[in-house]
Design an enzyme around this catalytic site. Structure first.
Site, PDB file in Angstrom:
ATOM      1  N   GLU A 185       5.011 -18.782  -0.963  1.00  0.00           N
ATOM      2  CA  GLU A 185       5.863 -17.937  -0.105  1.00  0.00           C
ATOM      3  C   GLU A 185       7.122 -18.701   0.316  1.00  0.00           C
ATOM      4  OE1 GLU A 185       5.281 -14.761   0.377  1.00  0.00           O
ATOM      5  OE2 GLU A 185       3.132 -14.372   0.497  1.00  0.00           O
ATOM      6  N   HIS A 245      -0.146  -7.831  -5.547  1.00  0.00           N
ATOM      7  CA  HIS A 245      -1.137  -6.949  -4.924  1.00  0.00           C
ATOM      8  C   HIS A 245      -2.037  -6.307  -5.981  1.00  0.00           C
ATOM      9  CE1 HIS A 245       1.294  -6.470  -0.924  1.00  0.00           C
ATOM     10  NE2 HIS A 245       0.641  -7.615  -1.014  1.00  0.00           N
ATOM     11  N   GLU A 254      11.431  -2.149   7.603  1.00  0.00           N
ATOM     12  CA  GLU A 254      11.489  -2.052   6.138  1.00  0.00           C
ATOM     13  C   GLU A 254      12.053  -0.726   5.647  1.00  0.00           C
ATOM     14  OE1 GLU A 254       8.269  -3.999   4.055  1.00  0.00           O
ATOM     15  OE2 GLU A 254       8.696  -2.840   2.259  1.00  0.00           O
ATOM     16  N   LYS A 266       4.473  -7.260  10.988  1.00  0.00           N
ATOM     17  CA  LYS A 266       3.649  -6.367  10.159  1.00  0.00           C
ATOM     18  C   LYS A 266       2.192  -6.720  10.422  1.00  0.00           C
ATOM     19  CE  LYS A 266       6.266  -5.084   6.065  1.00  0.00           C
ATOM     20  NZ  LYS A 266       6.268  -5.167   4.601  1.00  0.00           N
ATOM     21  N   ARG A 318      -3.645   1.100  24.036  1.00  0.00           N
ATOM     22  CA  ARG A 318      -2.326   1.624  23.601  1.00  0.00           C
ATOM     23  C   ARG A 318      -1.281   0.531  23.438  1.00  0.00           C
ATOM     24  NH1 ARG A 318      -3.839   6.086  26.811  1.00  0.00           N
ATOM     25  NH2 ARG A 318      -4.294   7.828  25.412  1.00  0.00           N
ATOM     26  N   LYS A 371      13.214 -15.445   7.087  1.00  0.00           N
ATOM     27  CA  LYS A 371      12.457 -14.221   7.361  1.00  0.00           C
ATOM     28  C   LYS A 371      12.990 -13.557   8.631  1.00  0.00           C
ATOM     29  CE  LYS A 371       8.231 -11.776   7.464  1.00  0.00           C
ATOM     30  NZ  LYS A 371       6.843 -11.665   7.125  1.00  0.00           N
ATOM     31  N   HIS A 431      -4.218 -14.949  -1.870  1.00  0.00           N
ATOM     32  CA  HIS A 431      -2.971 -14.178  -1.832  1.00  0.00           C
ATOM     33  C   HIS A 431      -1.762 -14.970  -2.347  1.00  0.00           C
ATOM     34  CE1 HIS A 431      -0.006 -11.257  -0.538  1.00  0.00           C
ATOM     35  NE2 HIS A 431       0.605 -12.200   0.173  1.00  0.00           N
ATOM     36  N   ASN A 444       9.234  -8.585  -0.556  1.00  0.00           N
ATOM     37  CA  ASN A 444       8.130  -8.230  -1.459  1.00  0.00           C
ATOM     38  C   ASN A 444       8.354  -8.751  -2.877  1.00  0.00           C
ATOM     39  OD1 ASN A 444       6.815  -6.801   0.563  1.00  0.00           O
ATOM     40  ND2 ASN A 444       8.057  -4.983   0.170  1.00  0.00           N
ATOM     41  N   HIS A 460       5.487  -9.209  -5.154  1.00  0.00           N
ATOM     42  CA  HIS A 460       4.287  -8.686  -4.493  1.00  0.00           C
ATOM     43  C   HIS A 460       3.702  -7.434  -5.144  1.00  0.00           C
ATOM     44  CE1 HIS A 460       5.091 -11.744  -1.589  1.00  0.00           C
ATOM     45  NE2 HIS A 460       4.107 -11.347  -0.792  1.00  0.00           N
ATOM     46  N   ARG A 507      14.450  -5.426   4.050  1.00  0.00           N
ATOM     47  CA  ARG A 507      13.199  -6.156   4.272  1.00  0.00           C
ATOM     48  C   ARG A 507      12.312  -6.116   3.032  1.00  0.00           C
ATOM     49  NH1 ARG A 507       9.268  -6.603   9.595  1.00  0.00           N
ATOM     50  NH2 ARG A 507       7.715  -7.865   8.537  1.00  0.00           N
TER      51      ARG A 507
HETATM   52  N1  LIG Z   1       1.882  -9.548   7.909  1.00  0.00           N
HETATM   53  C1  LIG Z   1       2.661 -10.036   6.972  1.00  0.00           C
HETATM   54  O1  LIG Z   1       3.893  -9.916   7.025  1.00  0.00           O
HETATM   55  C2  LIG Z   1       2.036 -10.779   5.830  1.00  0.00           C
HETATM   56  C3  LIG Z   1       2.836 -11.544   4.967  1.00  0.00           C
HETATM   57  C4  LIG Z   1       2.215 -12.280   3.969  1.00  0.00           C
HETATM   58  C5  LIG Z   1       0.845 -12.254   3.834  1.00  0.00           C
HETATM   59  N2  LIG Z   1       0.111 -11.485   4.678  1.00  0.00           N
HETATM   60  C6  LIG Z   1      -1.353 -11.459   4.569  1.00  0.00           C
HETATM   61  O2  LIG Z   1      -1.843 -12.755   4.860  1.00  0.00           O
HETATM   62  C7  LIG Z   1      -3.122 -12.902   4.240  1.00  0.00           C
HETATM   63  C8  LIG Z   1      -3.205 -14.250   3.591  1.00  0.00           C
HETATM   64  O3  LIG Z   1      -3.050 -15.240   4.571  1.00  0.00           O
HETATM   65  P1  LIG Z   1      -3.588 -16.725   4.348  1.00  0.00           P
HETATM   66  O4  LIG Z   1      -3.170 -17.201   3.035  1.00  0.00           O
HETATM   67  O5  LIG Z   1      -3.218 -17.492   5.545  1.00  0.00           O
HETATM   68  O6  LIG Z   1      -5.156 -16.502   4.223  1.00  0.00           O
HETATM   69  P2  LIG Z   1      -6.402 -16.627   5.196  1.00  0.00           P
HETATM   70  O7  LIG Z   1      -6.099 -16.130   6.537  1.00  0.00           O
HETATM   71  O8  LIG Z   1      -7.523 -16.000   4.459  1.00  0.00           O
HETATM   72  O9  LIG Z   1      -6.620 -18.190   5.277  1.00  0.00           O
HETATM   73  C9  LIG Z   1      -6.970 -18.892   4.123  1.00  0.00           C
HETATM   74  C10 LIG Z   1      -8.208 -19.764   4.332  1.00  0.00           C
HETATM   75  O10 LIG Z   1      -7.845 -20.934   5.035  1.00  0.00           O
HETATM   76  C11 LIG Z   1      -8.715 -21.127   6.149  1.00  0.00           C
HETATM   77  N3  LIG Z   1      -7.915 -21.806   7.155  1.00  0.00           N
HETATM   78  C12 LIG Z   1      -6.973 -21.282   7.963  1.00  0.00           C
HETATM   79  N4  LIG Z   1      -6.372 -22.253   8.646  1.00  0.00           N
HETATM   80  C13 LIG Z   1      -6.963 -23.410   8.293  1.00  0.00           C
HETATM   81  C14 LIG Z   1      -6.748 -24.762   8.636  1.00  0.00           C
HETATM   82  N5  LIG Z   1      -5.775 -25.126   9.477  1.00  0.00           N
HETATM   83  N6  LIG Z   1      -7.531 -25.707   8.080  1.00  0.00           N
HETATM   84  C15 LIG Z   1      -8.491 -25.361   7.169  1.00  0.00           C
HETATM   85  N7  LIG Z   1      -8.713 -24.099   6.782  1.00  0.00           N
HETATM   86  C16 LIG Z   1      -7.947 -23.136   7.335  1.00  0.00           C
HETATM   87  C17 LIG Z   1      -9.186 -19.756   6.504  1.00  0.00           C
HETATM   88  O11 LIG Z   1     -10.422 -19.812   7.181  1.00  0.00           O
HETATM   89  C18 LIG Z   1      -9.299 -19.098   5.141  1.00  0.00           C
HETATM   90  O12 LIG Z   1     -10.534 -19.450   4.556  1.00  0.00           O
HETATM   91  C19 LIG Z   1      -3.252 -11.752   3.280  1.00  0.00           C
HETATM   92  O13 LIG Z   1      -4.137 -10.816   3.812  1.00  0.00           O
HETATM   93  C20 LIG Z   1      -1.848 -11.165   3.208  1.00  0.00           C
HETATM   94  O14 LIG Z   1      -1.860  -9.792   2.923  1.00  0.00           O
HETATM   95  C21 LIG Z   1       0.673 -10.769   5.665  1.00  0.00           C
END
Ligand SMILES: NC(=O)c1ccc[n+]([C@@H]2O[C@H](COP(=O)([O-])OP(=O)(O)OC[C@H]3O[C@@H](n4cnc5c(N)ncnc54)[C@H](O)[C@@H]3O)[C@@H](O)[C@H]2O)c1
Length: 578
Positions: free
Chosen positions: A392, A458, A443, A350, A328, A433, A473, A451, A454, A447
């Site tokens: 971003e 998406h 949001e 999020k 929980r 942020k 992404h 997006n 986005h 907030r």
């Molecule tokens: N929660 C939120 O507010 C929010 C905001 C923006 C994006 N997101 C989400 O984040 C995700 C994208 O995140 P991302 O771009 O970090 O992708 P990811 O987590 O897939 O990482 C990208 C790649 O880099 C590798 N990696 C990570 N750290 C590394 C490092 N230090 N050295 C070498 N390789 C490394 C990972 O293994 C992966 O292959 C999406 O799912 C998106 O929807 C969430």
């Protein structure tokens, strides 16, 4: 203290309990700078955050003289005003600690500068000419600008005063962003200057930037800097004494950075277990969520223990959601290792996974208890992933901070090569942020600005079935940002010149800027419309878009007609094949 100022014991806690205020001791924080730099409005918020009373020197002078500043100038002349100003500031500083906003000319007086140096720390709120002119034009209470040529007068004042303001202990760039952003920067720079500690931390803490996310009992710090993995054990032990940690990571990050973190936990006597998932967007699924939750339970983690997400946004979103539902709700720590995660996904709470109906459709708001953004981790990131995260960063400039976008245009190379520019970009992004999240955690309003780009992004990700070999992404966001600006231009909202700047900047960072840059792209308008319709930003058939009136001037448009989107996409795709 005679209580004449705004007693600003704010929700962030009292003076005694704020580590920064404790580090200040009896010293006051004195804001200097030109008229219109925002000393009063920002000073009030800063005082609230520090739990200190706020005073505006001009208001105190008016109170003492029983006249307004323009009246004092008119009836007694500038020299007498300056004398009074010097006395009032000396008196206020003698009653410190306070946050004090001084008039534009106060710091020019050498005796006042010495008084400030003895009793406080000075911060110059430095604003550009255009920003100042825009702000002071709206007001009539600036006697020094009542001239035939206010622009020339302001420029002359800038030329004379800026070299003296530069003697202040610290400088923060005041610009047209939410006041909270500037306040975060002030707190960070003050913390660095004073070596203040937010949590017990090693001696090297002065090189850290700390952005505070003020959310009452869910408040937390984002710590940014190098070598943080090594310090994770002591920081986590301070956060949750006696708690064990379930580390969630992906296979790639496990091989690169997790060992260092585990050693740090072990050295601090923290029991830990490692749960590894496959890298990539496909991992954000219900199947993986169930597996991670089971693994946390199998590792005998209890409610008071922590989940520690070490990786990019995929790991952070998945592990954060797992933490929100296991037993929980467990507390969790974000250790973001991609640029995207450091500037965006690890902050704001999020969490969630994807559904076959669309991205991030299953999830929860669950704030982390701490974010440790170790900038050394970015050294192992592929250039492609670094660039993706940069999209971003650019987004924050485009949403509401044109000065930051200008800065990025001038410092992109520095951000990519590392060092202070990179840390600065991460810090500004996190502060932006944090400011939005503090205004609108769930949001329900502002907030949604985050997006920007986005809704398009998406849809593109969905069309390529989240295949990271074709599109990651951040790349989708880069293309989406260009679309958002082009679409805004088509609706007559924004200049073509801004669209060109956005596209050029993203392209020069090595990012794709059009769907034709996605390998094997063959989707048409209707596929994109369908994919958009699955987005959770759709309400009763109308699409919500974040549109822009220019760089740094984004806004929420809740009622965009599908037909307008369709005709934009038709033109966009036709142009791509031309
Ligand atoms: N929660 C939120 O507010 C929010 C905001 C923006 C994006 N997101 C989400 O984040 C995700 C994208 O995140 P991302 O771009 O970090 O992708 P990811 O987590 O897939 O990482 C990208 C790649 O880099 C590798 N990696 C990570 N750290 C590394 C490092 N230090 N050295 C070498 N390789 C490394 C990972 O293994 C992966 O292959 C999406 O799912 C998106 O929807 C969430």
């Amino acid at each position: 203290m005679d209580g004449n100022g705004d007693a600003a014991l704010g929700p962030q806690g009292s003076h005694a309990s704020d580590p920064l205020a404790s580090a200040l001791g009896a010293r006051s924080v004195v804001l200097v700078g030109m008229m219109g730099a925002g000393k009063t409005s920002i000073g009030k918020r800063l005082a609230q955050r520090l739990g200190l009373p706020f005073f505006d020197a001009d208001t105190e002078i008016e109170r003492a003289a029983g006249m307004t500043v323009p009246e004092i100038f008119e009836k007694r002349g500038e020299a007498e005003f300056r004398q009074g100003e010097q006395k009032v500031i000396a008196r206020l500083l003698g009653d410190g600690p306070i946050v004090l906003a001084t008039g534009g000319g106060a710091f020019m007086n050498e005796e006042t500068r010495q008084n400030i140096a003895k009793a406080g720390v000075s911060i110059w709120l430095k604003a550009d000419f255009d920003v100042l002119m825009r702000r002071v034009r709206k007001r009539s209470n600036r006697p020094l600008l009542q001239t035939a040529d206010p622009e020339a007068t302001l420029q002359a004042l800038i030329d004379k005063r800026y070299p003296v303001y530069a003697l202040a202990d610290m400088t923060v760039h005041s610009r047209d962003v939410a006041h909270e952003v500037i306040v975060e920067e002030l707190l960070t720079i003050l913390s660095r200057h004073l070596g203040a500690k937010t949590v017990p931390m090693p001696q090297s803490s002065a090189s850290r930037s700390i952005v505070h996310v003020g959310l009452g009992d869910r408040a937390y710090d984002i710590v940014i800097g190098s070598n943080l993995l090594e310090e994770a054990g002591s920081r986590i032990a301070a956060l949750a004494p006696g708690a064990a940690c379930a580390i969630v990571t992906d296979e790639t990050v496990a091989g690169l950075h997790v060992l260092e973190l585990e050693e740090s936990l072990t050295a601090s006597g923290i029991r830990h277990a490692r749960i590894t998932v496959k890298p990539g967007e496909q991992t954000k699924s219900m199947t993986e969520l169930t597996r991670v939750v089971d693994a946390i339970l199998a590792a005998k983690m209890e409610r008071g223990d922590l989940v520690v997400a070490v990786g990019g946004g995929v790991v952070g979103d998945l592990a954060g959601f797992a933490a929100s539902i296991t037993r929980r709700g467990m507390r969790f720590v974000q250790v973001p290792t991609t640029l995207l995660a450091q500037v965006d996904s690890s902050v704001g709470g999020k969490t969630g996974v994807n559904s076959e109906h669309g991205k991030n459709l299953i999830g929860a708001f669950h704030q982390p208890s701490l974010v440790l953004a170790d900038t050394d981790c970015l050294d192992t990131l592929s250039p492609r992933e670094f660039a993706a995260g940069y999209a971003e960063v650019v987004k924050y400039g485009l949403i509401s901070d044109a000065s930051f976008f200008n800065w990025l245009e001038a410092h992109r190379n520095g951000v990519f090569s590392g060092g202070v520019d990179r840390v600065h970009a991460i810090e500004v992004s996190c502060a932006a942020k944090a400011a939005i999240v503090m205004r609108d955690e769930k949001e329900e309003g502002d907030r949604a600005l985050l997006n920007l780009g986005h809704t398009f992004a998406h849809a593109f990700e969905r069309i390529v079935k989240y295949d990271g070999t074709r599109l990651v992404h951040g790349e989708a966001v880069a293309i989406g940002l260009v679309c958002a600006f082009q679409f805004s231009q088509r609706l007559g909202l924004c200049h073509g010149q801004d669209v060109v700047r956005v596209e050029h900047h993203l392209k020069s960072a090595g990012l794709p800027t059009h769907v034709r840059d996605i390998p094997g792209w063959d989707a048409g308008t209707e596929s994109i419309m369908d994919a958009m319709a699955q987005d959770k930003k759709v309400k009763r058939g109308k699409l919500t878009f974040i549109l822009a009136r220019g760089i740094g001037e984004s806004f929420i448009a809740p009622d965009v007609a599908a037909e307008d989107v369709r005709s934009y996409l038709d033109a966009y795709l036709t142009a791509s094949s031309g």
